[in-house]
Design a protein around this motif. Structure first.
Motif, PDB file in Angstrom:
ATOM      1  N   CYS A 148       0.854  -1.193   0.000  1.00  0.00           N
ATOM      2  CA  CYS A 148       0.000   0.000   0.000  1.00  0.00           C
ATOM      3  C   CYS A 148       0.893   1.247   0.000  1.00  0.00           C
ATOM      4  CB  CYS A 148      -0.892   0.024   1.241  1.00  0.00           C
ATOM      5  SG  CYS A 148      -1.936  -1.432   1.383  1.00  0.00           S
ATOM      6  N   VAL A 149       0.557   2.210  -0.856  1.00  0.00           N
ATOM      7  CA  VAL A 149       1.345   3.451  -0.966  1.00  0.00           C
ATOM      8  C   VAL A 149       0.371   4.632  -0.838  1.00  0.00           C
ATOM      9  CG1 VAL A 149       2.949   4.771  -2.408  1.00  0.00           C
ATOM     10  CG2 VAL A 149       2.932   2.250  -2.554  1.00  0.00           C
ATOM     11  N   ALA A 150       0.372   5.270   0.322  1.00  0.00           N
ATOM     12  CA  ALA A 150      -0.565   6.387   0.555  1.00  0.00           C
ATOM     13  C   ALA A 150      -0.221   7.550  -0.367  1.00  0.00           C
ATOM     14  CB  ALA A 150      -0.497   6.826   2.018  1.00  0.00           C
ATOM     15  N   THR A 151      -1.224   8.076  -1.074  1.00  0.00           N
ATOM     16  CA  THR A 151      -1.007   9.158  -2.052  1.00  0.00           C
ATOM     17  C   THR A 151      -2.132  10.196  -1.961  1.00  0.00           C
ATOM     18  OG1 THR A 151      -2.079   7.688  -3.642  1.00  0.00           O
ATOM     19  CG2 THR A 151       0.317   7.859  -3.772  1.00  0.00           C
ATOM     20  N   PRO A 152      -2.240  10.907  -0.829  1.00  0.00           N
ATOM     21  CA  PRO A 152      -3.280  11.941  -0.729  1.00  0.00           C
ATOM     22  C   PRO A 152      -3.047  13.047  -1.756  1.00  0.00           C
ATOM     23  CG  PRO A 152      -1.690  12.151   1.059  1.00  0.00           C
ATOM     24  CD  PRO A 152      -1.353  10.875   0.331  1.00  0.00           C
ATOM     25  N   SER A 171      -2.484   3.133  -9.867  1.00  0.00           N
ATOM     26  CA  SER A 171      -2.371   4.539  -9.456  1.00  0.00           C
ATOM     27  C   SER A 171      -3.711   5.246  -9.269  1.00  0.00           C
ATOM     28  CB  SER A 171      -1.495   5.300 -10.454  1.00  0.00           C
ATOM     29  OG  SER A 171      -2.007   5.184 -11.768  1.00  0.00           O
ATOM     30  N   GLY A 172      -4.842   4.523  -9.426  1.00  0.00           N
ATOM     31  CA  GLY A 172      -6.153   5.130  -9.175  1.00  0.00           C
ATOM     32  C   GLY A 172      -6.367   6.370 -10.017  1.00  0.00           C
ATOM     33  N   ASP A 173      -6.780   7.464  -9.384  1.00  0.00           N
ATOM     34  CA  ASP A 173      -6.933   8.753 -10.074  1.00  0.00           C
ATOM     35  C   ASP A 173      -5.775   9.691  -9.759  1.00  0.00           C
ATOM     36  OD1 ASP A 173      -9.348   7.864 -10.998  1.00  0.00           O
ATOM     37  OD2 ASP A 173     -10.582   9.355  -9.975  1.00  0.00           O
ATOM     38  N   HIS A 174      -4.779   9.195  -8.994  1.00  0.00           N
ATOM     39  CA  HIS A 174      -3.644  10.057  -8.642  1.00  0.00           C
ATOM     40  C   HIS A 174      -2.805  10.384  -9.883  1.00  0.00           C
ATOM     41  CE1 HIS A 174      -0.227  11.779  -6.704  1.00  0.00           C
ATOM     42  NE2 HIS A 174       0.527  10.708  -6.800  1.00  0.00           N
ATOM     43  N   VAL A 175      -2.501   9.364 -10.672  1.00  0.00           N
ATOM     44  CA  VAL A 175      -1.740   9.578 -11.907  1.00  0.00           C
ATOM     45  C   VAL A 175      -2.456   8.849 -13.032  1.00  0.00           C
ATOM     46  CG1 VAL A 175       0.454   9.234 -13.094  1.00  0.00           C
ATOM     47  CG2 VAL A 175       0.438   9.760 -10.649  1.00  0.00           C
ATOM     48  N   MET A 176      -2.868   9.598 -14.056  1.00  0.00           N
ATOM     49  CA  MET A 176      -3.543   9.032 -15.216  1.00  0.00           C
ATOM     50  C   MET A 176      -2.828   9.529 -16.463  1.00  0.00           C
ATOM     51  SD  MET A 176      -7.512   9.574 -14.008  1.00  0.00           S
ATOM     52  CE  MET A 176      -7.424  11.334 -13.722  1.00  0.00           C
ATOM     53  N   GLY A 177      -2.967   8.775 -17.551  1.00  0.00           N
ATOM     54  CA  GLY A 177      -2.296   9.166 -18.780  1.00  0.00           C
ATOM     55  C   GLY A 177      -3.185   9.957 -19.728  1.00  0.00           C
ATOM     56  N   TRP A 178      -4.505   9.863 -19.541  1.00  0.00           N
ATOM     57  CA  TRP A 178      -5.424  10.512 -20.497  1.00  0.00           C
ATOM     58  C   TRP A 178      -5.740  11.947 -20.113  1.00  0.00           C
ATOM     59  CZ3 TRP A 178     -10.504  12.403 -19.851  1.00  0.00           C
ATOM     60  CH2 TRP A 178     -11.028  12.249 -18.569  1.00  0.00           C
ATOM     61  N   ASP A 192      -0.457  18.259  -0.923  1.00  0.00           N
ATOM     62  CA  ASP A 192      -0.390  16.800  -0.763  1.00  0.00           C
ATOM     63  C   ASP A 192      -0.167  16.133  -2.116  1.00  0.00           C
ATOM     64  OD1 ASP A 192      -0.933  17.146   1.893  1.00  0.00           O
ATOM     65  OD2 ASP A 192      -3.014  16.433   1.796  1.00  0.00           O
ATOM     66  N   TYR A 193      -0.848  16.674  -3.138  1.00  0.00           N
ATOM     67  CA  TYR A 193      -0.751  16.078  -4.483  1.00  0.00           C
ATOM     68  C   TYR A 193       0.685  16.166  -5.013  1.00  0.00           C
ATOM     69  CZ  TYR A 193      -1.470  15.708  -9.562  1.00  0.00           C
ATOM     70  OH  TYR A 193      -1.384  15.380 -10.889  1.00  0.00           O
ATOM     71  N   PHE A 194       1.305  17.354  -4.882  1.00  0.00           N
ATOM     72  CA  PHE A 194       2.713  17.506  -5.288  1.00  0.00           C
ATOM     73  C   PHE A 194       3.588  16.480  -4.551  1.00  0.00           C
ATOM     74  CE2 PHE A 194       2.085  21.957  -6.947  1.00  0.00           C
ATOM     75  CZ  PHE A 194       2.829  21.836  -8.105  1.00  0.00           C
ATOM     76  N   ALA A 195       3.390  16.370  -3.240  1.00  0.00           N
ATOM     77  CA  ALA A 195       4.216  15.450  -2.439  1.00  0.00           C
ATOM     78  C   ALA A 195       3.998  14.002  -2.885  1.00  0.00           C
ATOM     79  CB  ALA A 195       3.885  15.613  -0.961  1.00  0.00           C
ATOM     80  N   SER A 196       2.747  13.671  -3.238  1.00  0.00           N
ATOM     81  CA  SER A 196       2.460  12.295  -3.663  1.00  0.00           C
ATOM     82  C   SER A 196       3.010  12.007  -5.057  1.00  0.00           C
ATOM     83  CB  SER A 196       0.943  12.029  -3.621  1.00  0.00           C
ATOM     84  OG  SER A 196       0.478  12.058  -2.278  1.00  0.00           O
ATOM     85  N   LEU A 197       3.100  13.033  -5.914  1.00  0.00           N
ATOM     86  CA  LEU A 197       3.753  12.846  -7.222  1.00  0.00           C
ATOM     87  C   LEU A 197       5.242  12.575  -7.008  1.00  0.00           C
ATOM     88  CD1 LEU A 197       2.190  15.665  -9.488  1.00  0.00           C
ATOM     89  CD2 LEU A 197       1.701  13.212  -9.579  1.00  0.00           C
ATOM     90  N   GLN A 225       6.698  15.105 -16.027  1.00  0.00           N
ATOM     91  CA  GLN A 225       5.899  16.040 -16.837  1.00  0.00           C
ATOM     92  C   GLN A 225       4.723  16.601 -16.038  1.00  0.00           C
ATOM     93  OE1 GLN A 225       4.755  15.307 -20.879  1.00  0.00           O
ATOM     94  NE2 GLN A 225       6.369  13.794 -21.165  1.00  0.00           N
ATOM     95  N   LEU A 226       4.085  15.736 -15.246  1.00  0.00           N
ATOM     96  CA  LEU A 226       2.949  16.206 -14.427  1.00  0.00           C
ATOM     97  C   LEU A 226       3.400  17.253 -13.422  1.00  0.00           C
ATOM     98  CD1 LEU A 226       1.040  12.856 -13.726  1.00  0.00           C
ATOM     99  CD2 LEU A 226       0.213  14.782 -15.100  1.00  0.00           C
ATOM    100  N   ILE A 227       4.567  17.025 -12.809  1.00  0.00           N
ATOM    101  CA  ILE A 227       5.087  17.977 -11.813  1.00  0.00           C
ATOM    102  C   ILE A 227       5.402  19.311 -12.498  1.00  0.00           C
ATOM    103  CG2 ILE A 227       7.027  18.438 -10.244  1.00  0.00           C
ATOM    104  CD1 ILE A 227       7.047  15.287  -9.787  1.00  0.00           C
TER     105      ILE A 227
END
Ligand SMILES: [Zn+2]
Length: 293
Positions: A148-152, A171-178, A192-197, A225-227
């Protein structure tokens, strides 16, 4: 950014993606779900785990049951509690007896959104995991193990699952390609999102399986690229503030000049999420609805 919108899959059909991973698409396409929720089935043996069982749609739940056939479901894993991800967990649990894993809804998620017209990714308030997943927790299945990898960030209760045997991560909805992810305060949080990326970028996963869209074959490159994309947005917001845009609608106008009306509320939430992040970093100040550098 070079988004991958190539996914060509039919709902209700199991597609094998690797020796241990297959996917069944739910029939819920939309502006936030792309072609629909991709339900992942893990394992090659008599027992399998299901990740993000999907929406509470009777025909989807019937398809899932038919596709799983005689296989026993050992674990039901949920990345977060948006309604396109967790509600079918209840039905799968009823017929399989499997335990559900995930994080309960955070208390701040119940707070009203600061902007009108919330995105249509409302929370499933009924999902309470049998076993609360936590960062670093290991889950053993029939021929596979998950970390398990917590990614708030996208939500406060978002968590990813890494498949140890294949160096893969769901990666759920945390990282998507589309698409980029929607970060909607107060449940979503840009810091939190930046830290999880950054957290995923520091891992060595070889492939990411998002809940929506195709797998991501070069995670390091895409995360980078997302960052960069988010830093660019924050620079644009600072420039907009410097040029006299002081409210969220004024900034949306500057940042997204050709946006269709249906996506404006989500764009406003992204701007708000970035402003809150910039405020937390001491880069902007606010008086009511007016923001300044
Ligand atoms: Zn979501």
């Amino acid at each position: 950014m070079n988004f991958d919108r190539s996914l060509n899959a039919s709902p209700g059909v199991e597609v094998r993606l690797s020796p241990l991973v297959s996917r069944v698409l739910a029939p819920n396409p939309g502006p936030f779900t792309f072609k629909g929720t991709g339900v992942y089935i893990l394992g090659a043996g008599a027992s399998v785990a299901v990740i993000d069982p999907g929406p509470n749609l009777p025909n989807h739940i019937e398809s899932l049951k038919r596709v799983l056939g005689p296989r026993r479901v050992s674990h039901i894993l949920v990345t977060h509690t948006h309604r396109d991800h967790s509600p079918a967990a209840a039905a799968v649990k009823t017929w399989s007896g499997a335990k559900t894993y995930g994080l309960p809804l955070a208390s701040r998620s119940a707070a009203p959104a600061p902007l009108e017209g919330a995105v249509d990714e409302a929370h499933d308030h009924d999902f309470v995991p049998d076993i609360a997943a936590s960062d670093g927790m290991l889950i053993d299945g029939d021929g596979f193990s998950l970390e398990c990898v917590a990614t708030p960030g996208h939500t406060a209760n978002h968590i990813c699952y890494a498949l140890v045997q294949e160096h893969a991560l769901f990666s759920g909805d945390h990282v998507m390609g589309w698409s980029t992810s929607v970060i909607a305060p107060p449940d979503g949080n840009m810091g939190d999102y930046f830290a999880s990326l950054e957290k995923l970028k520091a891992r060595g996963d070889r492939i990411l399986y998002p809940t929506h869209g195709s797998p991501i074959a070069d995670p390091q490159e895409w995360l980078g690229q997302l960052i960069l994309h988010r830093h660019m947005r924050e620079d644009q917001i600072l420039a907009g503030l410097a040029r006299g845009a002081h409210s969220v609608p004024e900034l949306v106008e500057k940042l997204y000049p050709v946006l269709e009306a249906a996506l404006r509320p989500a764009a406003a939430q992204q701007v708000m999420a970035h402003l809150e992040h910039l405020q937390a970093g001491g880069k902007v100040g606010r008086e009511g609805g007016r923001w300044r550098i």
